[in-house]
Design a protein around this motif. Structure first.
Motif, short mmCIF file in Angstrom:
data_model
loop_
_atom_site.label_atom_id
_atom_site.label_comp_id
_atom_site.label_asym_id
_atom_site.label_seq_id
_atom_site.Cartn_x
_atom_site.Cartn_y
_atom_site.Cartn_z
N LEU A 63 -35.50 21.46 21.67
CA LEU A 63 -36.89 21.49 21.78
C LEU A 63 -37.47 20.27 22.07
CD1 LEU A 63 -38.28 24.61 19.82
CD2 LEU A 63 -38.02 24.62 22.41
N ARG A 64 -37.02 19.21 21.46
CA ARG A 64 -37.50 17.86 21.13
C ARG A 64 -36.81 17.25 22.52
NH1 ARG A 64 -35.83 12.82 20.40
NH2 ARG A 64 -33.81 13.39 19.90
N LYS A 65 -35.55 17.15 22.78
CA LYS A 65 -35.10 16.77 23.99
C LYS A 65 -35.78 17.45 25.17
CE LYS A 65 -30.48 15.54 22.11
NZ LYS A 65 -29.13 15.49 22.29
N ARG A 66 -36.10 18.62 25.29
CA ARG A 66 -36.60 19.23 26.60
C ARG A 66 -38.14 18.74 26.65
NH1 ARG A 66 -34.70 23.52 29.06
NH2 ARG A 66 -36.80 24.32 29.50
N GLN A 67 -38.67 18.37 25.44
CA GLN A 67 -39.93 17.85 25.63
C GLN A 67 -39.98 16.56 26.31
OE1 GLN A 67 -42.18 17.26 22.07
NE2 GLN A 67 -44.20 17.86 22.92
N LEU A 68 -39.08 15.74 25.88
CA LEU A 68 -38.90 14.26 26.32
C LEU A 68 -38.41 14.37 27.90
CD1 LEU A 68 -37.01 12.69 23.43
CD2 LEU A 68 -39.44 12.15 24.06
N GLN A 69 -37.78 15.52 28.29
CA GLN A 69 -37.46 15.40 29.74
C GLN A 69 -38.36 16.12 30.50
OE1 GLN A 69 -33.73 17.89 28.84
NE2 GLN A 69 -32.40 15.95 28.60
N TRP A 113 -36.83 25.04 34.96
CA TRP A 113 -38.27 24.53 35.44
C TRP A 113 -38.56 23.22 34.67
CZ3 TRP A 113 -42.01 28.90 37.60
CH2 TRP A 113 -41.17 29.92 38.36
N THR A 114 -39.63 22.66 35.42
CA THR A 114 -40.10 21.49 34.79
C THR A 114 -41.32 22.01 34.03
OG1 THR A 114 -41.65 20.81 36.65
CG2 THR A 114 -39.42 19.79 36.65
N PHE A 115 -42.06 21.53 33.11
CA PHE A 115 -43.10 21.81 32.34
C PHE A 115 -44.50 21.75 33.49
CE2 PHE A 115 -47.34 20.52 30.56
CZ PHE A 115 -47.54 21.57 29.56
N GLU A 116 -44.44 20.77 34.19
CA GLU A 116 -45.58 20.93 35.38
C GLU A 116 -45.49 22.12 36.34
OE1 GLU A 116 -47.42 17.69 38.59
OE2 GLU A 116 -45.62 17.34 37.45
N ASN A 117 -44.43 22.44 36.98
CA ASN A 117 -44.09 23.63 37.64
C ASN A 117 -44.38 24.78 36.98
OD1 ASN A 117 -43.43 22.13 39.94
ND2 ASN A 117 -41.31 22.21 39.76
N ALA A 118 -44.04 24.99 35.85
CA ALA A 118 -44.19 26.07 35.16
C ALA A 118 -45.88 26.35 34.66
CB ALA A 118 -43.43 26.31 33.85
N SER A 119 -46.43 25.14 34.55
CA SER A 119 -47.83 25.26 34.23
C SER A 119 -48.73 25.47 35.37
CB SER A 119 -48.12 23.89 33.91
OG SER A 119 -49.60 23.65 33.35
#
Length: 527
Positions: free
Chosen positions: A468-474, A496-502
């Motif tokens: 989860l830490r690595k995914r947050q950094l990515q 997906w990226t955080f931005e696209n999911a958001s």
């Protein structure tokens, strides 16, 4: 000497383990990733703290390499504890010691138990043996660092019986992607080598029986090498000295410039030097060069010593993974070993610990025999195939999970969505890993959206938190985003990226929590 980012992290993690009270910790780095440099800098840290350090190894080459690299990287000199040489009258803070010498009780009795503050074990997969344990038990109060290349699951369990923790692990795949190791291409030769009558001893095939089984095929193997290795710098690993010598003779008859080295070779250093300087283009050996020898421009490895031990296989192939000018990749020649009961290490084992992925990779290479396949690409394809197979098998189970109304994500759903086969197949090895998750781990996981009921162990919790830490950094999608979108029929949201999911969740929310017009969740790729 400037350390690479992963080397800096490894150094810090080891020190952190000792600071936490885990006195016996492991460092796993692939062959060619500078493990000697890393432990040299760790030793420098301990010497600066006023400690006395022992570097323990089982071969002269490893002791010499450790001494040389330590001097080169830190300027620290060493004393030698081997045969007639003793460190007891030396002013040096670091001792390089032979386990064969130190394990003798008369020699150990010369040292008070608190003589060394820290012990570094090079090639730590050997440390479970009685000789190593005798030395380690004598200095039982010391911090211990075990350094090894990629261990297999069996190695991990045996190492877990002695070590308290795994401080840091860097994979071959990460090293290749970051440009620190050469790409690996595997070429399956459609030649069936029958090992069905070869027995095992101490967990691996008996070298003598392997040698006898292999001899009838040496001529055919040499003929295949004419096609694939003629313009390459090749190292061949064989089970016996006599087999190695016979192979050398056959190769020279076919026009190769081949040489052979073994433990009894009086001109060993000269032969190795001549090979490095291209007087020879093939070097045959009977397992002599698995540790403590580097020749970066080797670009072909032929493993004719079949093994079930992943760390040994990794050591052999590792002779060709170092970077060199004008070297694009290392070619690994693989053969169709036939065994009735035993799984053999194949090229797939170098980049994946997942048994299903390994089998799929091996199947693909065998289906494409005589074609050199990049292991990175091969693993990606195999992972896709396996994920598809697993998703089909788990479709009903996952469908039920996605319908659940609880807010937290089931670990299995998260693992499947992010294609994390290492999490799905995780097996705890160390004592602490087998304990239940800590209160702090549970609170952190639930805060990040993971349902902890199915996590099971502290080791699994630690792995999920690190992922989860690595995914947050990515900048990748969070578990809560994955759950929200997969409940509504979207697939592979973990990629997906955080931005696209958001953005998609915002569109759904603004549409009264209904799917926006024109969006088909099952085929939407997140872009």
């Amino acid at each position: 000497m400037k350390l690479r980012p992963y080397q800096i992290e490894a150094r810090e993690r080891v020190q952190a383990e000792w600071a936490k009270g885990n006195k016996k910790t492991l460092l796993v780095l692939p062959t060619g990733c500078g493990k000697t440099i890393v432990f040299s800098k760790i030793i420098e840290d301990r010497v600066n703290m006023g400690e006395r350090v022992l570097v323990l190894a089982h071969r002269s080459e490893l002791l010499e390499q450790a001494s040389d690299k330590l001097k080169q990287a830190t300027g620290i000199g060493t004393a030698l504890e081997k045969a007639e040489s003793s460190c007891l009258n030396s002013f040096e803070s670091v001792v390089v010691g032979s386990v064969q010498t130190l394990q003798r009780q008369k020699r150990l009795d010369l040292f008070p138990p608190n003589y060394f503050d820290t012990i570094v074990i090079d090639e730590a997969h050997h440390c479970i043996s009685d000789g190593y344990q005798r030395v380690l038990n004598h200095f039982s109060g010391a911090n211990v660092l075990g350094v090894t290349a990629t261990p297999d699951r069996g190695d991990r369990k045996s190492l877990g019986s002695y070590f308290d923790s795994l401080a840091y692990e860097y994979s071959i795949v990460e090293a290749i992607k970051s440009g620190y190791l050469s790409k690996i291409k595997a070429l399956t030769i459609p030649l069936n080598l029958d090992l069905s009558n070869v027995s095992t001893q101490a967990g691996d095939f008996k070298a003598g029986e392997v040698g006898n089984a292999l001899e009838p095929y040496l001529e055919q193997i040499a003929q295949e090498m004419l096609e694939h290795c003629q313009n390459r710098k090749t190292v061949i690993f064989l089970p016996l000295v006599k087999t190695s010598q016979k192979m050398t003779a056959i190769l020279n008859e076919k026009g190769f410039r081949a040489a052979e080295v073994n433990g009894e070779s009086k001109d060993r250093k000269e032969i190795l030097s001549d090979f490095e300087n291209n007087k020879y283009n093939v070097l045959c050996n009977s397992m002599l060069l698995t540790e403590g020898w580097d020749c970066p421009d080797v670009d072909c490895v032929v493993v004719l010593r079949p093994t079930k031990v992943r760390s040994l296989y990794s050591q052999m192939v590792g002779r060709g993974t170092r970077l060199a000018p004008n070297k694009d990749h290392v070619l690994v020649l693989d053969f169709l070993w036939h065994t009735e009961r035993h799984e053999l290490c194949r090229p797939a084992y170098l980049v994946s610990e997942d048994e299903e992925v390994q089998k799929q990779m091996t199947k693909i290479t065998e289906d494409n025999a005589s074609m050199a396949l990049d292991l990175e690409d091969l693993e990606s394809q195999a992972v896709e195939d396996v994920v598809q197979q697993r998703e089909e098998a788990l479709a009903k189970q996952l469908a039920e999970m996605r319908k659940r109304k609880r807010k937290l994500v089931d670990p299995l759903q998260f693992e499947m969505s992010i294609h994390a086969n290492d999490l799905t197949n995780y097996v705890p090895n160390f004592g602490w890993e087998m304990q239940p998750p800590s209160k702090a781990q549970i609170e952190k996981l639930e805060h990040l959206g993971i349902n902890t009921d199915e996590v099971g162990t502290a080791g699994k919790a630690s792995m999920i938190l690190e992922r989860l830490r690595k995914r947050q950094l990515q900048g990748l999608a969070t578990p809560k985003q994955i759950r929200c979108l997969e409940q509504r029929g979207f697939r592979n949201v973990g990629m997906w990226t955080f931005e696209n999911a958001s953005n998609m969740i915002t569109r759904i929310a603004s549409n009264g929590w209904r799917i926006p017009k024109g969006v088909i969740p099952a085929t939407f790729d997140g872009s």
